[in-house]
Design a protein around this motif. Structure first.
Motif, PDB file in Angstrom:
ATOM      1  N   ASP A 239     -86.106  -0.499 -50.861  1.00  0.00           N
ATOM      2  CA  ASP A 239     -85.489   0.815 -50.765  1.00  0.00           C
ATOM      3  C   ASP A 239     -83.969   0.687 -50.717  1.00  0.00           C
ATOM      4  OD1 ASP A 239     -85.213   3.549 -50.502  1.00  0.00           O
ATOM      5  OD2 ASP A 239     -86.003   3.653 -48.462  1.00  0.00           O
ATOM      6  N   ARG A 240     -83.305   1.786 -50.964  1.00  0.00           N
ATOM      7  CA  ARG A 240     -81.842   1.866 -50.867  1.00  0.00           C
ATOM      8  C   ARG A 240     -81.454   1.630 -49.409  1.00  0.00           C
ATOM      9  NH1 ARG A 240     -81.316   6.487 -53.499  1.00  0.00           N
ATOM     10  NH2 ARG A 240     -80.648   5.449 -55.385  1.00  0.00           N
ATOM     11  N   ILE A 241     -80.324   0.979 -49.169  1.00  0.00           N
ATOM     12  CA  ILE A 241     -79.839   0.742 -47.806  1.00  0.00           C
ATOM     13  C   ILE A 241     -78.598   1.595 -47.590  1.00  0.00           C
ATOM     14  CG2 ILE A 241     -78.909  -0.954 -46.181  1.00  0.00           C
ATOM     15  CD1 ILE A 241     -80.538  -3.082 -47.694  1.00  0.00           C
ATOM     16  N   CYS A 242     -78.624   2.419 -46.532  1.00  0.00           N
ATOM     17  CA  CYS A 242     -77.510   3.298 -46.193  1.00  0.00           C
ATOM     18  C   CYS A 242     -76.933   2.864 -44.851  1.00  0.00           C
ATOM     19  CB  CYS A 242     -77.994   4.743 -46.073  1.00  0.00           C
ATOM     20  SG  CYS A 242     -78.790   5.365 -47.576  1.00  0.00           S
ATOM     21  N   GLN A 243     -75.627   3.025 -44.699  1.00  0.00           N
ATOM     22  CA  GLN A 243     -74.978   2.692 -43.428  1.00  0.00           C
ATOM     23  C   GLN A 243     -74.100   3.853 -42.985  1.00  0.00           C
ATOM     24  OE1 GLN A 243     -73.274  -1.204 -43.057  1.00  0.00           O
ATOM     25  NE2 GLN A 243     -71.824  -0.551 -41.509  1.00  0.00           N
ATOM     26  N   ASP A 244     -74.036   4.048 -41.682  1.00  0.00           N
ATOM     27  CA  ASP A 244     -73.224   5.119 -41.111  1.00  0.00           C
ATOM     28  C   ASP A 244     -71.757   4.919 -41.464  1.00  0.00           C
ATOM     29  OD1 ASP A 244     -72.488   7.318 -39.370  1.00  0.00           O
ATOM     30  OD2 ASP A 244     -71.805   5.808 -37.947  1.00  0.00           O
ATOM     31  N   ARG A 245     -71.104   5.997 -41.846  1.00  0.00           N
ATOM     32  CA  ARG A 245     -69.664   5.978 -42.136  1.00  0.00           C
ATOM     33  C   ARG A 245     -68.937   6.220 -40.808  1.00  0.00           C
ATOM     34  NH1 ARG A 245     -67.264   6.293 -46.653  1.00  0.00           N
ATOM     35  NH2 ARG A 245     -69.058   7.056 -47.801  1.00  0.00           N
ATOM     36  N   ASP A 246     -67.991   5.359 -40.466  1.00  0.00           N
ATOM     37  CA  ASP A 246     -67.208   5.539 -39.240  1.00  0.00           C
ATOM     38  C   ASP A 246     -65.945   6.322 -39.583  1.00  0.00           C
ATOM     39  OD1 ASP A 246     -65.727   5.418 -36.912  1.00  0.00           O
ATOM     40  OD2 ASP A 246     -66.143   3.312 -36.538  1.00  0.00           O
ATOM     41  N   GLU A 247     -66.059   7.639 -39.493  1.00  0.00           N
ATOM     42  CA  GLU A 247     -64.940   8.511 -39.844  1.00  0.00           C
ATOM     43  C   GLU A 247     -63.721   8.257 -38.959  1.00  0.00           C
ATOM     44  OE1 GLU A 247     -68.808  10.574 -40.840  1.00  0.00           O
ATOM     45  OE2 GLU A 247     -68.026   9.558 -39.070  1.00  0.00           O
ATOM     46  N   CYS A 248     -63.943   7.897 -37.709  1.00  0.00           N
ATOM     47  CA  CYS A 248     -62.839   7.673 -36.770  1.00  0.00           C
ATOM     48  C   CYS A 248     -61.977   6.478 -37.193  1.00  0.00           C
ATOM     49  CB  CYS A 248     -63.377   7.459 -35.358  1.00  0.00           C
ATOM     50  SG  CYS A 248     -64.294   8.873 -34.709  1.00  0.00           S
ATOM     51  N   THR A 249     -62.607   5.431 -37.698  1.00  0.00           N
ATOM     52  CA  THR A 249     -61.881   4.249 -38.138  1.00  0.00           C
ATOM     53  C   THR A 249     -61.261   4.466 -39.515  1.00  0.00           C
ATOM     54  OG1 THR A 249     -63.390   2.836 -36.900  1.00  0.00           O
ATOM     55  CG2 THR A 249     -62.080   1.776 -38.599  1.00  0.00           C
ATOM     56  N   GLU A 250     -62.017   5.118 -40.402  1.00  0.00           N
ATOM     57  CA  GLU A 250     -61.530   5.347 -41.765  1.00  0.00           C
ATOM     58  C   GLU A 250     -60.328   6.285 -41.803  1.00  0.00           C
ATOM     59  OE1 GLU A 250     -64.756   6.788 -44.131  1.00  0.00           O
ATOM     60  OE2 GLU A 250     -65.811   4.872 -44.093  1.00  0.00           O
ATOM     61  N   SER A 251     -60.335   7.306 -40.946  1.00  0.00           N
ATOM     62  CA  SER A 251     -59.252   8.304 -40.913  1.00  0.00           C
ATOM     63  C   SER A 251     -58.806   8.507 -39.470  1.00  0.00           C
ATOM     64  CB  SER A 251     -59.737   9.638 -41.485  1.00  0.00           C
ATOM     65  OG  SER A 251     -60.260   9.477 -42.769  1.00  0.00           O
ATOM     66  N   PRO A 252     -57.956   7.608 -38.953  1.00  0.00           N
ATOM     67  CA  PRO A 252     -57.566   7.665 -37.541  1.00  0.00           C
ATOM     68  C   PRO A 252     -56.980   9.012 -37.101  1.00  0.00           C
ATOM     69  CG  PRO A 252     -56.804   5.625 -38.549  1.00  0.00           C
ATOM     70  CD  PRO A 252     -57.341   6.490 -39.652  1.00  0.00           C
ATOM     71  N   SER A 253     -56.397   9.773 -38.004  1.00  0.00           N
ATOM     72  CA  SER A 253     -55.792  11.051 -37.618  1.00  0.00           C
ATOM     73  C   SER A 253     -56.765  12.223 -37.768  1.00  0.00           C
ATOM     74  CB  SER A 253     -54.539  11.305 -38.456  1.00  0.00           C
ATOM     75  OG  SER A 253     -54.891  11.373 -39.825  1.00  0.00           O
ATOM     76  N   ILE A 254     -58.034  11.941 -38.024  1.00  0.00           N
ATOM     77  CA  ILE A 254     -59.006  13.000 -38.292  1.00  0.00           C
ATOM     78  C   ILE A 254     -59.182  13.949 -37.105  1.00  0.00           C
ATOM     79  CG2 ILE A 254     -61.099  11.768 -37.560  1.00  0.00           C
ATOM     80  CD1 ILE A 254     -62.447  12.914 -40.091  1.00  0.00           C
ATOM     81  N   CYS A 255     -59.015  13.445 -35.892  1.00  0.00           N
ATOM     82  CA  CYS A 255     -59.202  14.282 -34.697  1.00  0.00           C
ATOM     83  C   CYS A 255     -57.886  14.823 -34.139  1.00  0.00           C
ATOM     84  CB  CYS A 255     -59.939  13.493 -33.611  1.00  0.00           C
ATOM     85  SG  CYS A 255     -61.658  13.170 -34.036  1.00  0.00           S
TER      86      CYS A 255
ATOM     87  N   CYS B 142     -61.655  10.308 -30.680  1.00  0.00           N
ATOM     88  CA  CYS B 142     -62.619  10.464 -31.764  1.00  0.00           C
ATOM     89  C   CYS B 142     -63.846   9.622 -31.428  1.00  0.00           C
ATOM     90  CB  CYS B 142     -62.001  10.004 -33.087  1.00  0.00           C
ATOM     91  SG  CYS B 142     -63.054  10.302 -34.512  1.00  0.00           S
ATOM     92  N   LEU B 143     -65.024  10.238 -31.434  1.00  0.00           N
ATOM     93  CA  LEU B 143     -66.268   9.545 -31.102  1.00  0.00           C
ATOM     94  C   LEU B 143     -67.180   9.554 -32.323  1.00  0.00           C
ATOM     95  CD1 LEU B 143     -68.165   8.237 -29.009  1.00  0.00           C
ATOM     96  CD2 LEU B 143     -68.928  10.542 -28.427  1.00  0.00           C
ATOM     97  N   ASN B 144     -67.436   8.378 -32.881  1.00  0.00           N
ATOM     98  CA  ASN B 144     -68.317   8.265 -34.048  1.00  0.00           C
ATOM     99  C   ASN B 144     -69.768   8.234 -33.586  1.00  0.00           C
ATOM    100  OD1 ASN B 144     -68.718   7.788 -36.945  1.00  0.00           O
ATOM    101  ND2 ASN B 144     -69.575   5.852 -36.242  1.00  0.00           N
ATOM    102  N   THR B 145     -70.621   8.995 -34.263  1.00  0.00           N
ATOM    103  CA  THR B 145     -72.064   8.991 -34.018  1.00  0.00           C
ATOM    104  C   THR B 145     -72.748   8.890 -35.380  1.00  0.00           C
ATOM    105  OG1 THR B 145     -72.179  11.406 -34.097  1.00  0.00           O
ATOM    106  CG2 THR B 145     -71.870  10.402 -31.926  1.00  0.00           C
ATOM    107  N   PRO B 146     -74.030   8.548 -35.437  1.00  0.00           N
ATOM    108  CA  PRO B 146     -74.697   8.418 -36.737  1.00  0.00           C
ATOM    109  C   PRO B 146     -74.600   9.700 -37.564  1.00  0.00           C
ATOM    110  CG  PRO B 146     -76.051   7.457 -35.021  1.00  0.00           C
ATOM    111  CD  PRO B 146     -74.906   8.158 -34.336  1.00  0.00           C
ATOM    112  N   GLY B 147     -73.918   9.608 -38.697  1.00  0.00           N
ATOM    113  CA  GLY B 147     -73.808  10.718 -39.627  1.00  0.00           C
ATOM    114  C   GLY B 147     -72.704  11.705 -39.359  1.00  0.00           C
ATOM    115  N   LYS B 148     -72.024  11.598 -38.219  1.00  0.00           N
ATOM    116  CA  LYS B 148     -70.968  12.561 -37.905  1.00  0.00           C
ATOM    117  C   LYS B 148     -70.006  11.979 -36.876  1.00  0.00           C
ATOM    118  CE  LYS B 148     -74.407  14.721 -35.024  1.00  0.00           C
ATOM    119  NZ  LYS B 148     -75.428  15.712 -35.048  1.00  0.00           N
TER     120      LYS B 148
END
Length: 127
Positions: free
Chosen positions: A92-108, A114-120
């Motif tokens: 099957d396809r393998i998916c991994q959670d995107r860490d929005e907090c690390t990818e875009s430090p100014s997102i919050c 910024c607290l990363n959780t699975p999928g959000k």
């Protein structure tokens, strides 16, 4: 003295923490080894199981972990996840959670945790 007592307590906790970390590390290595052996044992029978599936559709894979093996739809990566590996005939396809907090430090924003959780992610105001 109070400072000496405080240092003794800190040393005690640090030495016990190191011991616990070593125990956890050893346990995880043993668990991984056991899991790897189980996976290897299943891989040996892949050829026969794939034949049992017949030909799967283009968006399916042969799930040889089921008895009998059967074709199943490939997983679609949900929002907040990214694809690590393609779906193939036997996996099957393998998916991994995107860490929005690390990818875009100014997102919050500033002064907001910024607290990363699975999928959000969540913004936590620091007071």
């Amino acid at each position: 003295s109070f400072q000496s007592l405080q240092e003794d307590i800190q040393n005690y906790f640090e030495s016990h923490l190191q011991g616990l970390q070593n125990q956890v590390r050893n346990h995880l290595q043993k668990s991984y080894s056991v899991h790897k052996v189980e996976v290897d044992a299943k891989v040996i029978s892949v050829g026969k199981s794939l034949l049992d599936c017949g030909l799967c559709e283009r968006d399916e894979f042969c799930n040889f972990q089921k008895t009998p093996s059967q074709c199943e739809k490939c997983t679609l990566c949900p929002a907040g996840f990214f694809q690590m590996a393609e779906c193939s005939a036997n996996s099957d396809r393998i998916c991994q959670d995107r860490d929005e907090c690390t990818e875009s430090p100014s997102i919050c924003g500033e002064r907001i945790k910024c607290l990363n959780t699975p999928g959000k992610f969540f913004s936590l105001v620091i007071k």
